[in-house]
Design a protein around this motif. Structure first.
Motif, mmCIF file in Angstrom:
data_model
loop_
_atom_site.group_PDB
_atom_site.id
_atom_site.type_symbol
_atom_site.label_atom_id
_atom_site.label_comp_id
_atom_site.label_asym_id
_atom_site.label_seq_id
_atom_site.Cartn_x
_atom_site.Cartn_y
_atom_site.Cartn_z
ATOM 1 N N LEU A 88 -140.847 79.718 -106.980
ATOM 2 C CA LEU A 88 -139.954 78.532 -108.665
ATOM 3 C C LEU A 88 -140.388 80.280 -109.742
ATOM 4 O O LEU A 88 -139.351 80.214 -110.496
ATOM 5 C CB LEU A 88 -141.962 78.259 -108.937
ATOM 6 C CG LEU A 88 -142.154 77.546 -108.102
ATOM 7 C CD1 LEU A 88 -143.309 76.597 -108.759
ATOM 8 C CD2 LEU A 88 -141.137 76.213 -107.862
ATOM 9 N N ASP B 152 -136.432 81.531 -109.564
ATOM 10 C CA ASP B 152 -135.866 80.301 -110.133
ATOM 11 C C ASP B 152 -136.101 80.466 -111.615
ATOM 12 O O ASP B 152 -135.146 80.545 -112.356
ATOM 13 C CB ASP B 152 -136.487 78.724 -109.408
ATOM 14 C CG ASP B 152 -135.691 78.172 -108.039
ATOM 15 O OD1 ASP B 152 -135.225 79.218 -107.547
ATOM 16 O OD2 ASP B 152 -136.478 77.407 -107.259
ATOM 17 N N LEU B 153 -136.720 80.623 -111.810
ATOM 18 C CA LEU B 153 -137.477 80.594 -113.647
ATOM 19 C C LEU B 153 -136.849 81.882 -113.562
ATOM 20 O O LEU B 153 -136.135 81.436 -115.589
ATOM 21 C CB LEU B 153 -138.837 80.373 -113.748
ATOM 22 C CG LEU B 153 -139.034 80.548 -115.403
ATOM 23 C CD1 LEU B 153 -138.551 78.795 -115.661
ATOM 24 C CD2 LEU B 153 -141.003 80.077 -115.694
ATOM 25 N N PHE C 138 -135.993 72.574 -117.408
ATOM 26 C CA PHE C 138 -136.270 73.492 -115.476
ATOM 27 C C PHE C 138 -138.239 73.730 -115.535
ATOM 28 O O PHE C 138 -138.329 73.648 -114.258
ATOM 29 C CB PHE C 138 -135.950 75.007 -115.287
ATOM 30 C CG PHE C 138 -135.746 75.411 -114.579
ATOM 31 C CD1 PHE C 138 -135.219 74.674 -113.480
ATOM 32 C CD2 PHE C 138 -137.018 76.570 -114.224
ATOM 33 C CE1 PHE C 138 -135.443 74.886 -112.583
ATOM 34 C CE2 PHE C 138 -137.097 76.405 -112.880
ATOM 35 C CZ PHE C 138 -136.121 76.197 -111.932
ATOM 36 N N ILE C 139 -138.984 73.799 -116.397
ATOM 37 C CA ILE C 139 -140.392 73.876 -117.029
ATOM 38 C C ILE C 139 -140.994 72.651 -115.643
ATOM 39 O O ILE C 139 -141.492 73.103 -114.860
ATOM 40 C CB ILE C 139 -141.069 74.038 -118.042
ATOM 41 C CG1 ILE C 139 -140.676 75.695 -118.503
ATOM 42 C CG2 ILE C 139 -142.618 73.991 -117.975
ATOM 43 C CD1 ILE C 139 -140.632 74.957 -119.605
ATOM 44 N N PRO C 140 -140.916 71.667 -116.152
ATOM 45 C CA PRO C 140 -141.223 70.348 -115.027
ATOM 46 C C PRO C 140 -140.874 70.219 -113.870
ATOM 47 O O PRO C 140 -141.488 69.772 -112.724
ATOM 48 C CB PRO C 140 -141.204 69.342 -115.967
ATOM 49 C CG PRO C 140 -140.386 69.565 -116.280
ATOM 50 C CD PRO C 140 -140.853 71.001 -116.993
ATOM 51 N N ALA D 165 -133.699 81.524 -116.561
ATOM 52 C CA ALA D 165 -133.817 81.999 -117.768
ATOM 53 C C ALA D 165 -133.180 83.754 -118.537
ATOM 54 O O ALA D 165 -132.349 83.836 -119.383
ATOM 55 C CB ALA D 165 -135.892 82.883 -118.094
ATOM 56 N N ASN E 15 -131.734 73.809 -121.026
ATOM 57 C CA ASN E 15 -131.873 73.809 -119.646
ATOM 58 C C ASN E 15 -132.890 74.285 -119.383
ATOM 59 O O ASN E 15 -134.516 74.719 -118.411
ATOM 60 C CB ASN E 15 -130.823 75.186 -118.726
ATOM 61 C CG ASN E 15 -129.375 73.890 -119.443
ATOM 62 O OD1 ASN E 15 -128.431 74.521 -118.737
ATOM 63 N ND2 ASN E 15 -130.116 72.572 -118.135
ATOM 64 N N LEU E 16 -133.999 75.794 -120.014
ATOM 65 C CA LEU E 16 -134.831 76.345 -119.826
ATOM 66 C C LEU E 16 -135.855 75.592 -120.030
ATOM 67 O O LEU E 16 -137.037 76.015 -119.297
ATOM 68 C CB LEU E 16 -134.880 77.695 -120.384
ATOM 69 C CG LEU E 16 -135.407 78.833 -120.049
ATOM 70 C CD1 LEU E 16 -135.725 79.186 -118.908
ATOM 71 C CD2 LEU E 16 -135.410 79.894 -121.532
ATOM 72 N N ILE E 17 -136.158 75.272 -120.777
ATOM 73 C CA ILE E 17 -137.456 74.217 -121.843
ATOM 74 C C ILE E 17 -137.633 72.664 -120.320
ATOM 75 O O ILE E 17 -138.291 72.698 -119.701
ATOM 76 C CB ILE E 17 -137.462 73.270 -122.717
ATOM 77 C CG1 ILE E 17 -137.402 74.284 -123.542
ATOM 78 C CG2 ILE E 17 -138.297 72.639 -122.590
ATOM 79 C CD1 ILE E 17 -136.676 73.861 -125.065
ATOM 80 N N MET F 241 -140.589 73.085 -111.803
ATOM 81 C CA MET F 241 -141.120 73.986 -111.254
ATOM 82 C C MET F 241 -142.770 73.214 -110.610
ATOM 83 O O MET F 241 -142.279 73.578 -108.922
ATOM 84 C CB MET F 241 -141.697 75.242 -111.650
ATOM 85 C CG MET F 241 -140.353 75.653 -112.621
ATOM 86 S SD MET F 241 -140.687 77.538 -112.824
ATOM 87 C CE MET F 241 -141.623 77.383 -113.836
ATOM 88 N N ILE F 242 -142.737 72.076 -111.454
ATOM 89 C CA ILE F 242 -143.958 71.564 -111.384
ATOM 90 C C ILE F 242 -144.063 70.493 -109.602
ATOM 91 O O ILE F 242 -144.503 70.334 -108.877
ATOM 92 C CB ILE F 242 -144.624 70.545 -112.368
ATOM 93 C CG1 ILE F 242 -144.994 71.545 -113.549
ATOM 94 C CG2 ILE F 242 -146.455 70.285 -112.133
ATOM 95 C CD1 ILE F 242 -145.564 71.297 -114.263
#
Lengths: 174, 476
Positions: free
Chosen positions: B162, B165-166, B125-127, B170, B121-123, B129-130
């Motif tokens: 962002l 959220d991150l 979530f990165i895109p 996390a 999930n954490l990985i 945010m973009i």
């Protein structure tokens, strides 16, 4: 004189409790012996001392830190960039609450994890005295005694019903 | 045999099992090492799906880039589906520990292992945010548009949305893994002297210093309680934030206090469903029949039934508020999410999240089996996936471009059907989650050994009056 550990292994909780009673009667301070188990036994199952910890202080302190940081961050942002929106006050609570809640939770969690490590005395880099038979349900009575008391303590544990006694120096026997 | 014959009378026959604590550790250790051909096949199949998910993601990025959220609706949906399970499952372990339920003992670790899947999930979530659209209207102050779209972040404090959220996602993962570590420390300590290779190295690092002293057990108990409480407080908050940022705030004019609750209830429902499916597989095909009794399914099924009823209650509350309000935006939202654009997905969603599991769980004889609650669990997992597709695909495509900054959604948009890359991402993403879960069962035992052993101290089959029953000890 440095204290040395000695571990008695018992098949049943009753025998382990007997060993605790015998150690108490022999004048061994309760802080010098501990019961090692593979599952949490109920409080007082071995007549052991009460173990107090201060874990609850950690999240409390963490939450206070997070709350302070959250309030300062949101308040200072709004003071530095004052934007009046829809007649609401510059320092309005609802938007501050979201960030403050999150920062409070996060620091409380971090402090709790630190607290668990600290209060469990973890990590310990030196291997302590242990026997894998404890994982099979045996109960270990770990005693820290002066070197000259090792043999009498071994006798005491054996008399209480230990099926084996393990010593740091490699000595073993019931 | 590590367990006695299952006990129980009449309709409760075979309900309770009593594992042998003396042989439990060794038996579970051997089961953890054994890799059946079915397990290998599952690993290969889910591994292939994982690769397909990566291909789908790369192709989508190459085709559409990260400028618009619209093409990523199905990606959001599969993220949310995995997020619902991985964020809700650890809570099941914590909640049933709070209530001191004996039946939860075989369920705890199965639930906690989902926290490792949370890393995915954490990985993922990165895109996300973009491509989340900016809070500020890029066009600035424009007639008929908002300068700032409506979100839970209001005027946007530092880092919003962002960074917060991150940080939230996390910390949810970190807390879930901390719960797993605190819970599994005793089990890892048991095996650190016998485990070899990577496992041995890992166990020695993660459980160094644990000897099972009274103090350590007390701190573990308090630590799990505190982490569980904070986890609950964080998970509900993050459900609120995520459902607001990636669903509600993307449909201009959607203001609803019930939706975040529906999101949380759906998360609890699908995570318990996934746990029941995993338990059933372990019991039926994993060799854990002697450790996972029917009582676990029976008791969990009542909780699942309750959550299922809560789900339909909240759905109805959501619907009736908008239906009775009859503002233009409220009518548009009902048409978009329920009665028109995504009506088929909604009907299937309601069938799988409520009608079918309710029809299964309402029967006592079915609840007392292992397959009944697991079947209901599978149904709600499918329902959860449909819920996420309906909500997140619709939200991502409700207001493209500048329409996002309109005061409300003036027209009901057309549905967005998945293309091949979407199918790859959805099916592959779910496969990736199962793949990681399967791998995690190779690292940690699927049973919480200390909890099952603790259970043997307090439960026994014995004579009471003229019959034989389960006798429970309640030390606190």
């Amino acid at each position: 004189m440095a204290k040395l550990p000695i571990l008695g292994l018992f098949e049943s909780a009753d025998h382990a409790a007997d060993a605790g009673d015998a150690l108490k009667a022999a004048g061994v301070p309760m802080t010098d012996y501990d019961f090692l188990t593979d599952a949490p036994y109920p409080e007082g199952a071995f007549g052991e001392r009460e173990e107090n910890h201060r874990l609850y202080i950690f999240p409390f302190v963490g939450a206070l830190v997070g709350l302070t940081v959250g309030i300062m961050l949101t308040a200072m942002t709004q003071m530095a960039y004052p934007l009046a929106q829809g007649g609401k006050p510059i320092l309005s609570m609802p938007p501050m609450a979201v960030v403050t809640y999150e920062s409070t939770m996060l620091t409380a969690i971090v402090f709790t994890i630190i607290g668990i490590l600290f209060e469990s005395r973890l990590p310990a880099f030196k291997q302590g005295l242990y026997d894998t038979r404890i994982t099979e349900g045996y109960i270990g009575v770990l005693v820290n005694v002066d070197e000259d008391q090792l043999t009498p303590t071994q006798t005491l544990l054996t008399q209480a019903g230990a099926i084996d006694v393990v010593r740091k120096d490699g000595g073993s026997g019931a | 045999m590590a367990a006695t014959e299952a006990k129980g009378h009449g309709q409760h026959a075979g309900m309770w099992i009593y594992p042998d604590a003396a042989t439990l550790s060794q038996d579970i250790s051997e089961k953890s090492k054994a890799t059946s051909s079915a397990f290998k096949t599952a690993l290969v199949v889910t591994g292939i799906l994982f690769v397909l998910a990566v291909i789908g993601f790369i192709a989508r990025a190459a085709d559409d880039g990260f400028d618009e959220i619209g093409p990523w609706g199905y990606y959001n949906a599969v993220f949310s589906m995995i997020f619902m399970v991985t964020s809700g499952a650890p809570l099941a372990a914590c909640a049933f520990r709070f209530t001191k339920s004996h039946w939860r003992r075989p369920l705890s670790r199965v639930a906690e292992l989902f926290s490792i899947v949370g890393i995915l999930n954490l990985i993922m979530f990165i895109p996300m945010m973009i491509f989340l659209p900016s809070l500020d209207n890029p066009a600035g102050v424009v007639e008929g548009q908002m300068e700032l779209r409506r979100t839970i972040w209001f005027e946007g404090p530092i880092g919003a949305p962002l960074a917060w959220d991150l940080l939230g996602v996390a910390f949810l993962v970190i807390t879930a893994i901390a719960i797993l570590w605190t819970s599994a420390m005793a089990d890892m300590a048991e095996a650190r002297n016998t485990a070899t290779g990577f496992k041995g190295w890992l166990y020695r690092r993660l459980s160094g210093g644990w000897y099972g002293t009274k103090r350590q057990w007390n701190v573990q108990k308090a630590g799990l309680a505190l982490l569980g409480a904070f986890y609950f407080m964080t998970v509900v908050f993050m459900h609120f934030v995520f459902s607001s940022d990636y669903a509600q705030s993307l449909i201009p004019g959607w203001k609803d206090s019930i939706f975040p609750v529906i999101y949380t209830v759906t998360s609890f429902q699908v995570s318990l469903g996934a746990i029941l499916v995993a338990l059933f597989i372990l019991r039926r095909w994993g060799g854990y029949e002697g450790y996972i009794g029917k009582s676990t399914f029976w008791s969990a099924s009542k909780v699942l039934l309750g959550i299922t009823l809560l789900w339909i209650y909240h759905m109805f509350a959501f619907f009736i508020t908008f239906w009775y309000g009859r503002l233009e935006i409220e009518q548009n939202i009902i048409q978009y999410l329920i009665s028109d654009t995504y009506s088929i997905v909604f009907i299937l969603n309601a069938l799988f999240s409520f009608v079918l599991p309710f029809a299964v769980l309402v029967w006592n004889p079915v609840r007392r089996t292992d397959w009944g609650p697991a079947l209901a669990g599978l149904l709600v997992v499918i329902g959860g996936l449909l819920f996420n597709i309906r909500i997140f695909v619709a939200s991502a495509n409700a207001a493209p471009g500048e329409k996002l900054y309109a005061f409300f959604m003036e027209h009901v948009p057309a549905p967005v059907y998945p293309d091949i890359w979407d199918v790859f991402m959805v099916v592959g993403g779910l496969g990736a989650a199962v793949f990681i879960y399967l791998l995690s069962t190779r690292i940690l035992p699927v049973l919480s050994l200390w909890e099952v052993k603790e259970g043997t101290l307090y439960q026994k089959w014995g004579k009471l009056f003229r019959g034989e029953y389960q006798i429970l000890g309640k030390p606190e």
